[in-house]
Design a protein around this motif. Structure first.
Motif, PDB file in Angstrom:
ATOM      1  N   TRP A  70       0.831  -1.211   0.000  1.00  0.00           N
ATOM      2  CA  TRP A  70       0.000   0.000   0.000  1.00  0.00           C
ATOM      3  C   TRP A  70       0.860   1.254   0.000  1.00  0.00           C
ATOM      4  O   TRP A  70       1.956   1.290   0.568  1.00  0.00           O
ATOM      5  CB  TRP A  70      -0.867   0.023   1.261  1.00  0.00           C
ATOM      6  CG  TRP A  70      -2.065  -0.854   1.209  1.00  0.00           C
ATOM      7  CD1 TRP A  70      -2.909  -1.051   0.155  1.00  0.00           C
ATOM      8  CD2 TRP A  70      -2.576  -1.652   2.287  1.00  0.00           C
ATOM      9  NE1 TRP A  70      -3.916  -1.925   0.525  1.00  0.00           N
ATOM     10  CE2 TRP A  70      -3.733  -2.294   1.808  1.00  0.00           C
ATOM     11  CE3 TRP A  70      -2.171  -1.860   3.610  1.00  0.00           C
ATOM     12  CZ2 TRP A  70      -4.496  -3.153   2.610  1.00  0.00           C
ATOM     13  CZ3 TRP A  70      -2.922  -2.708   4.395  1.00  0.00           C
ATOM     14  CH2 TRP A  70      -4.071  -3.354   3.899  1.00  0.00           C
ATOM     15  N   ASN A 125      -2.580   3.582   2.555  1.00  0.00           N
ATOM     16  CA  ASN A 125      -3.161   3.091   3.804  1.00  0.00           C
ATOM     17  C   ASN A 125      -2.528   3.839   4.973  1.00  0.00           C
ATOM     18  O   ASN A 125      -1.323   4.118   4.968  1.00  0.00           O
ATOM     19  CB  ASN A 125      -2.893   1.587   3.926  1.00  0.00           C
ATOM     20  CG  ASN A 125      -3.373   1.016   5.248  1.00  0.00           C
ATOM     21  OD1 ASN A 125      -2.656   1.080   6.239  1.00  0.00           O
ATOM     22  ND2 ASN A 125      -4.577   0.482   5.278  1.00  0.00           N
ATOM     23  N   PHE A 174      -9.937  -6.213  -1.217  1.00  0.00           N
ATOM     24  CA  PHE A 174      -9.464  -5.661   0.060  1.00  0.00           C
ATOM     25  C   PHE A 174      -8.217  -4.796  -0.153  1.00  0.00           C
ATOM     26  O   PHE A 174      -8.060  -3.757   0.480  1.00  0.00           O
ATOM     27  CB  PHE A 174      -9.157  -6.785   1.051  1.00  0.00           C
ATOM     28  CG  PHE A 174     -10.356  -7.594   1.402  1.00  0.00           C
ATOM     29  CD1 PHE A 174     -11.260  -7.148   2.360  1.00  0.00           C
ATOM     30  CD2 PHE A 174     -10.615  -8.798   0.770  1.00  0.00           C
ATOM     31  CE1 PHE A 174     -12.386  -7.887   2.686  1.00  0.00           C
ATOM     32  CE2 PHE A 174     -11.730  -9.546   1.077  1.00  0.00           C
ATOM     33  CZ  PHE A 174     -12.624  -9.098   2.039  1.00  0.00           C
ATOM     34  N   ASN A 199      -9.692  -1.553  -1.444  1.00  0.00           N
ATOM     35  CA  ASN A 199     -10.577  -0.811  -0.532  1.00  0.00           C
ATOM     36  C   ASN A 199      -9.865  -0.322   0.729  1.00  0.00           C
ATOM     37  O   ASN A 199     -10.310   0.628   1.350  1.00  0.00           O
ATOM     38  CB  ASN A 199     -11.768  -1.680  -0.125  1.00  0.00           C
ATOM     39  CG  ASN A 199     -12.729  -1.907  -1.280  1.00  0.00           C
ATOM     40  OD1 ASN A 199     -12.583  -1.279  -2.328  1.00  0.00           O
ATOM     41  ND2 ASN A 199     -13.672  -2.796  -1.102  1.00  0.00           N
ATOM     42  N   TRP A 200      -8.796  -1.002   1.125  1.00  0.00           N
ATOM     43  CA  TRP A 200      -8.093  -0.614   2.359  1.00  0.00           C
ATOM     44  C   TRP A 200      -6.906   0.303   2.077  1.00  0.00           C
ATOM     45  O   TRP A 200      -6.180   0.659   2.992  1.00  0.00           O
ATOM     46  CB  TRP A 200      -7.600  -1.859   3.118  1.00  0.00           C
ATOM     47  CG  TRP A 200      -8.669  -2.714   3.711  1.00  0.00           C
ATOM     48  CD1 TRP A 200      -9.955  -2.847   3.291  1.00  0.00           C
ATOM     49  CD2 TRP A 200      -8.537  -3.580   4.847  1.00  0.00           C
ATOM     50  NE1 TRP A 200     -10.624  -3.749   4.087  1.00  0.00           N
ATOM     51  CE2 TRP A 200      -9.787  -4.211   5.040  1.00  0.00           C
ATOM     52  CE3 TRP A 200      -7.480  -3.896   5.711  1.00  0.00           C
ATOM     53  CZ2 TRP A 200     -10.011  -5.127   6.064  1.00  0.00           C
ATOM     54  CZ3 TRP A 200      -7.695  -4.817   6.733  1.00  0.00           C
ATOM     55  CH2 TRP A 200      -8.952  -5.415   6.910  1.00  0.00           C
ATOM     56  N   ASN A 201      -6.708   0.680   0.839  1.00  0.00           N
ATOM     57  CA  ASN A 201      -5.557   1.534   0.517  1.00  0.00           C
ATOM     58  C   ASN A 201      -5.918   3.008   0.706  1.00  0.00           C
ATOM     59  O   ASN A 201      -5.870   3.815  -0.228  1.00  0.00           O
ATOM     60  CB  ASN A 201      -5.082   1.274  -0.915  1.00  0.00           C
ATOM     61  CG  ASN A 201      -3.727   1.913  -1.182  1.00  0.00           C
ATOM     62  OD1 ASN A 201      -3.025   2.321  -0.256  1.00  0.00           O
ATOM     63  ND2 ASN A 201      -3.368   2.017  -2.451  1.00  0.00           N
ATOM     64  N   VAL A 229      -8.300   4.030   6.399  1.00  0.00           N
ATOM     65  CA  VAL A 229      -9.358   3.144   6.888  1.00  0.00           C
ATOM     66  C   VAL A 229      -9.150   2.776   8.361  1.00  0.00           C
ATOM     67  O   VAL A 229      -9.998   2.134   8.975  1.00  0.00           O
ATOM     68  CB  VAL A 229      -9.455   1.855   6.033  1.00  0.00           C
ATOM     69  CG1 VAL A 229      -9.992   2.185   4.650  1.00  0.00           C
ATOM     70  CG2 VAL A 229      -8.100   1.170   5.922  1.00  0.00           C
ATOM     71  N   VAL A 242      -7.303   0.640   9.730  1.00  0.00           N
ATOM     72  CA  VAL A 242      -6.830  -0.728   9.954  1.00  0.00           C
ATOM     73  C   VAL A 242      -5.884  -1.119   8.814  1.00  0.00           C
ATOM     74  O   VAL A 242      -5.879  -0.484   7.758  1.00  0.00           O
ATOM     75  CB  VAL A 242      -7.986  -1.751  10.022  1.00  0.00           C
ATOM     76  CG1 VAL A 242      -8.783  -1.569  11.297  1.00  0.00           C
ATOM     77  CG2 VAL A 242      -8.886  -1.627   8.792  1.00  0.00           C
ATOM     78  N   GLY A 243      -5.113  -2.170   9.067  1.00  0.00           N
ATOM     79  CA  GLY A 243      -4.214  -2.675   8.031  1.00  0.00           C
ATOM     80  C   GLY A 243      -3.744  -4.067   8.401  1.00  0.00           C
ATOM     81  O   GLY A 243      -3.781  -4.450   9.575  1.00  0.00           O
ATOM     82  N   THR A 294       0.595  -6.554   1.491  1.00  0.00           N
ATOM     83  CA  THR A 294       0.188  -5.150   1.464  1.00  0.00           C
ATOM     84  C   THR A 294       1.063  -4.248   2.338  1.00  0.00           C
ATOM     85  O   THR A 294       1.013  -3.031   2.196  1.00  0.00           O
ATOM     86  CB  THR A 294      -1.277  -5.030   1.913  1.00  0.00           C
ATOM     87  OG1 THR A 294      -1.484  -5.859   3.058  1.00  0.00           O
ATOM     88  CG2 THR A 294      -2.230  -5.467   0.806  1.00  0.00           C
ATOM     89  N   HIS A 306      -4.157  -4.688  12.943  1.00  0.00           N
ATOM     90  CA  HIS A 306      -4.991  -5.782  12.430  1.00  0.00           C
ATOM     91  C   HIS A 306      -5.830  -6.468  13.487  1.00  0.00           C
ATOM     92  O   HIS A 306      -6.774  -7.184  13.153  1.00  0.00           O
ATOM     93  CB  HIS A 306      -4.130  -6.815  11.692  1.00  0.00           C
ATOM     94  CG  HIS A 306      -3.018  -7.404  12.520  1.00  0.00           C
ATOM     95  ND1 HIS A 306      -3.193  -8.532  13.278  1.00  0.00           N
ATOM     96  CD2 HIS A 306      -1.727  -7.021  12.703  1.00  0.00           C
ATOM     97  CE1 HIS A 306      -2.042  -8.815  13.886  1.00  0.00           C
ATOM     98  NE2 HIS A 306      -1.142  -7.911  13.558  1.00  0.00           N
ATOM     99  N   GLU A 353      -4.768 -12.072   6.603  1.00  0.00           N
ATOM    100  CA  GLU A 353      -6.204 -12.312   6.433  1.00  0.00           C
ATOM    101  C   GLU A 353      -6.445 -13.338   5.327  1.00  0.00           C
ATOM    102  O   GLU A 353      -5.932 -13.182   4.215  1.00  0.00           O
ATOM    103  CB  GLU A 353      -6.933 -11.022   6.025  1.00  0.00           C
ATOM    104  CG  GLU A 353      -6.922  -9.923   7.056  1.00  0.00           C
ATOM    105  CD  GLU A 353      -8.087 -10.008   8.041  1.00  0.00           C
ATOM    106  OE1 GLU A 353      -8.877 -10.994   7.967  1.00  0.00           O
ATOM    107  OE2 GLU A 353      -8.195  -9.103   8.886  1.00  0.00           O
TER     108      GLU A 353
END
Ligand code: ZN
Length: 251
Positions: free
Chosen positions: A7, A10, A39, A42-44, A47, A49-50, A65, A74, A87
């Protein structure tokens, strides 16, 4: 296959904090989305979280990532400062009803996806245990186990998914599978070699780690043949046990 997806936007990436890796935590995403790319995309952003990687449910590919020693948020608690978080994506044929409860419209498909991510996680965790000199039996936990230990937020993953689909997978089974994977990978390429003991007295243990019992001891300047290696420990040809290779010199 490892797919570099580090990322750039993120918020965990932008903070650029690093950790000393002491363990690995296994998660599953908690929503019916098998595609890791979703994911990753969408998580970049900001958010909050990572994680370090997602395992794709359709291919078993690992999308990394964050660098493995980058601090990632996490599990909502202290284990973020010590554990790599990975994940596993989940089947698209399940529907969450409340909390960790779900229904499933196609058990065969769901089990195939969950088995694929499980096997890919075993391979990845075996590599990470080698890289970070971790004991697969003691240094791998699930998010759920982290919650029980008080070092992670109150989640049930990934066991809720394994149990709900009656896969028979357990964290104990997972840890054993990682250990077996590490051993088979080590044996495949192993060439025996000789070492000389450099410590004045060195413990020989029944397994590869200080958590195993002391079987006997060896002394400085004695020479031994090593026939296997796990996490910096060498197995003696005599069968007497394992010694820490840090206190030896290769001949
Ligand atoms: Zn989790």
């Amino acid at each position: 296959m490892l797919i570099n997806s580090i990322w750039t936007n993120n918020d965990n990436f932008k903070v650029k904090r690093t950790i000393t890796v002491n363990g690995l935590m296994l998660h599953s995403v908690g929503c019916a989305q098998p595609r890791a790319e979703v994911f990753v995309r969408n998580w970049n952003g900001d958010v909050g979280v990572g994680v370090h990687a997602f395992i794709d449910g359709l291919t078993g590919n690992v999308y990394q990532t964050l660098s493995w020693n980058h601090r990632a948020w996490h599990c909502g608690d202290a284990a973020n400062n010590t554990h790599i978080g990975v994940e596993m994506c989940e089947p698209d044929c399940i529907t969450y009803t409340s909390g960790a409860n779900f229904t499933c419209s196609d058990y065969e498909r769901a089990k195939a996806i969950v088995t694929r991510t499980y096997n890919a996680a075993v391979d990845l965790f075996a590599q990470l245990c080698n890289t970070y000199n971790l004991n697969p039996l003691t240094d791998i936990i699930s998010h759920r186990e982290g919650a029980l230990k008080g070092i992670a937020s109150n989640h049930g993953d990934p066991e809720h998914l394994w149990n709900g689909l009656k896969t028979g997978f357990t964290m104990d089974g997972f840890r054993q599978a990682v250990k077996a994977k590490m051993q088979s990978a080590g044996q495949a390429k192993f060439e025996p070699y000789r070492v000389v003991v450099t410590a004045s007295v060195l413990n020989v243990r029944t397994g590869a780690g200080t958590n195993y019992n002391i079987a006997t001891q060896v002394k400085k300047n004695e020479v031994y043949t090593i026939v296997d290696e796990v996490n910096g420990w060498g197995k003696l040809k005599s069968g007497a046990g394992w010694i820490s290779l840090s206190y030896t010199k290769k001949l």
